[in-house]
Design an enzyme around this catalytic site. Structure first.
Site, PDB file in Angstrom:
ATOM      1  N   ILE A   1       0.819  -1.203   0.122  1.00 49.24           N
ATOM      2  CA  ILE A   1      -0.058   0.009  -0.008  1.00 49.24           C
ATOM      3  C   ILE A   1       0.927   1.343  -0.074  1.00 49.24           C
ATOM      4  O   ILE A   1       0.344   2.287  -0.209  1.00 49.24           O
ATOM      5  CB  ILE A   1      -1.125   0.269   1.120  1.00 49.24           C
ATOM      6  CG1 ILE A   1      -0.352  -0.252   2.529  1.00 49.24           C
ATOM      7  CG2 ILE A   1      -2.365  -0.425   0.696  1.00 49.24           C
ATOM      8  CD1 ILE A   1      -1.082   0.128   3.618  1.00 49.24           C
TER       9      ILE A   1
ATOM     10  N   ASN B   1      13.557  -7.734   5.442  1.00 51.10           N
ATOM     11  CA  ASN B   1      13.925  -7.069   6.815  1.00 51.10           C
ATOM     12  C   ASN B   1      13.565  -8.265   7.988  1.00 51.10           C
ATOM     13  O   ASN B   1      12.464  -8.314   7.939  1.00 51.10           O
ATOM     14  CB  ASN B   1      13.245  -5.959   6.827  1.00 51.10           C
ATOM     15  CG  ASN B   1      13.662  -5.010   6.017  1.00 51.10           C
ATOM     16  OD1 ASN B   1      14.760  -4.836   5.340  1.00 51.10           O
ATOM     17  ND2 ASN B   1      12.686  -3.859   5.598  1.00 51.10           N
TER      18      ASN B   1
ATOM     19  N   GLN C   1      12.395  -3.925   9.864  1.00 50.05           N
ATOM     20  CA  GLN C   1      11.176  -4.665   9.858  1.00 50.05           C
ATOM     21  C   GLN C   1      10.139  -4.063  10.609  1.00 50.05           C
ATOM     22  O   GLN C   1      10.229  -3.577  11.904  1.00 50.05           O
ATOM     23  CB  GLN C   1      11.323  -6.133  10.443  1.00 50.05           C
ATOM     24  CG  GLN C   1      10.034  -6.808  10.130  1.00 50.05           C
ATOM     25  CD  GLN C   1      10.233  -8.385  10.737  1.00 50.05           C
ATOM     26  OE1 GLN C   1      11.261  -8.877  11.304  1.00 50.05           O
ATOM     27  NE2 GLN C   1       9.304  -9.216  10.379  1.00 50.05           N
ATOM     28  N   GLU C   2       9.074  -3.874  10.356  1.00 51.53           N
ATOM     29  CA  GLU C   2       7.812  -3.039  10.742  1.00 51.53           C
ATOM     30  C   GLU C   2       6.533  -3.874  11.094  1.00 51.53           C
ATOM     31  O   GLU C   2       6.187  -3.778  11.952  1.00 51.53           O
ATOM     32  CB  GLU C   2       7.373  -1.597   9.993  1.00 51.53           C
ATOM     33  CG  GLU C   2       8.582  -0.624   9.953  1.00 51.53           C
ATOM     34  CD  GLU C   2       8.393   0.610   9.360  1.00 51.53           C
ATOM     35  OE1 GLU C   2       7.318   0.656   8.581  1.00 51.53           O
ATOM     36  OE2 GLU C   2       9.282   1.542   9.357  1.00 51.53           O
TER      37      GLU C   2
ATOM     38  N   HIS D   1       7.987 -11.361   5.314  1.00 52.00           N
ATOM     39  CA  HIS D   1       7.352 -10.985   3.996  1.00 52.00           C
ATOM     40  C   HIS D   1       8.754 -10.760   3.293  1.00 52.00           C
ATOM     41  O   HIS D   1       9.827  -9.974   3.818  1.00 52.00           O
ATOM     42  CB  HIS D   1       6.506  -9.731   4.230  1.00 52.00           C
ATOM     43  CG  HIS D   1       7.021  -8.535   4.779  1.00 52.00           C
ATOM     44  ND1 HIS D   1       7.075  -8.499   6.129  1.00 52.00           N
ATOM     45  CD2 HIS D   1       7.624  -7.305   4.393  1.00 52.00           C
ATOM     46  CE1 HIS D   1       7.583  -7.338   6.498  1.00 52.00           C
ATOM     47  NE2 HIS D   1       7.867  -6.725   5.614  1.00 52.00           N
ATOM     48  N   PHE D   2       8.768 -10.861   1.936  1.00 55.07           N
ATOM     49  CA  PHE D   2       9.644 -10.765   0.973  1.00 55.07           C
ATOM     50  C   PHE D   2       9.206  -9.340   0.036  1.00 55.07           C
ATOM     51  O   PHE D   2       8.175  -9.469  -0.533  1.00 55.07           O
ATOM     52  CB  PHE D   2      10.175 -11.609   0.066  1.00 55.07           C
ATOM     53  CG  PHE D   2      11.416 -12.549   0.836  1.00 55.07           C
ATOM     54  CD1 PHE D   2      10.761 -13.155   2.058  1.00 55.07           C
ATOM     55  CD2 PHE D   2      12.554 -12.662   0.341  1.00 55.07           C
ATOM     56  CE1 PHE D   2      11.819 -13.865   2.558  1.00 55.07           C
ATOM     57  CE2 PHE D   2      13.615 -13.441   0.884  1.00 55.07           C
ATOM     58  CZ  PHE D   2      13.252 -14.079   2.287  1.00 55.07           C
TER      59      PHE D   2
END
Ligand code: AMP
Length: 134
Positions: free
Chosen positions: A31, A86, A93-94, A99-100
């Site tokens: 998004i 990440n 990483q958030e 996920h890639f």
């Protein structure tokens, strides 16, 4: 996990723009894209990052990431692709569901992966090698 945004996407509880899915993974558009066609490849099962994900699932994720990268080149006219992950807060990483990122790159887009460029570190490579393999 009930409070995980990507688990909610898998369950259809929040919307996503999915472009591919199978029994193991789902692929949807970011998004908040870094480039036109920035996609995320995630496992349907919840894992925090690459470190707690079984190898078979990781293998499938990278295989699908390649497939998606090829699609991005063919269909969106990308010139190149970054595939990035990440793993951990300090790595950026958030969202703590593995996920890639599949990030199409376009000639002249000017994006730089600054953290990967050379720094002025004067590390002793032999010393680091010894620590890692000991
Ligand atoms: P990371 O920093 O590697 O954890 O990246 C998380 C990515 O997830 C960011 O690029 C976000 O833009 C993206 N993201 C967060 N929520 C959503 C969502 N609901 N749909 C699509 N992408 C999302």
């Amino acid at each position: 996990m009930s409070d995980c945004v990507f688990c909610k996407i898998i369950k259809g509880e929040i919307p996503s723009t999915g472009i591919y899915e199978d029994e193991v993974v789902k692929v949807f558009l970011n998004i908040n894209p870094a480039s036109r066609g920035h996609l995320l490849v995630i496992p349907k099962e919840h894992f925090k990052n690459v470190l707690d994900c079984p190898d078979e699932i990781l293998s499938h994720i990278i295989k699908i990431s390649k497939k998606i990268a090829k699609l991005a080149k063919e269909k969106l006219g990308a010139d190149a692709i970054n595939i990035a992950n990440n793993s951990g807060k300090e790595a950026g990483q958030e969202v703590f569901h593995l996920h890639f990122h599949v990030v199409p790159r376009y000639k002249g887009d000017g994006m730089r992966l600054d953290f990967i460029s050379k720094k002025d570190l004067k590390d002793d490579l032999e010393e680091i090698k010894k620590i890692i393999i000991s």
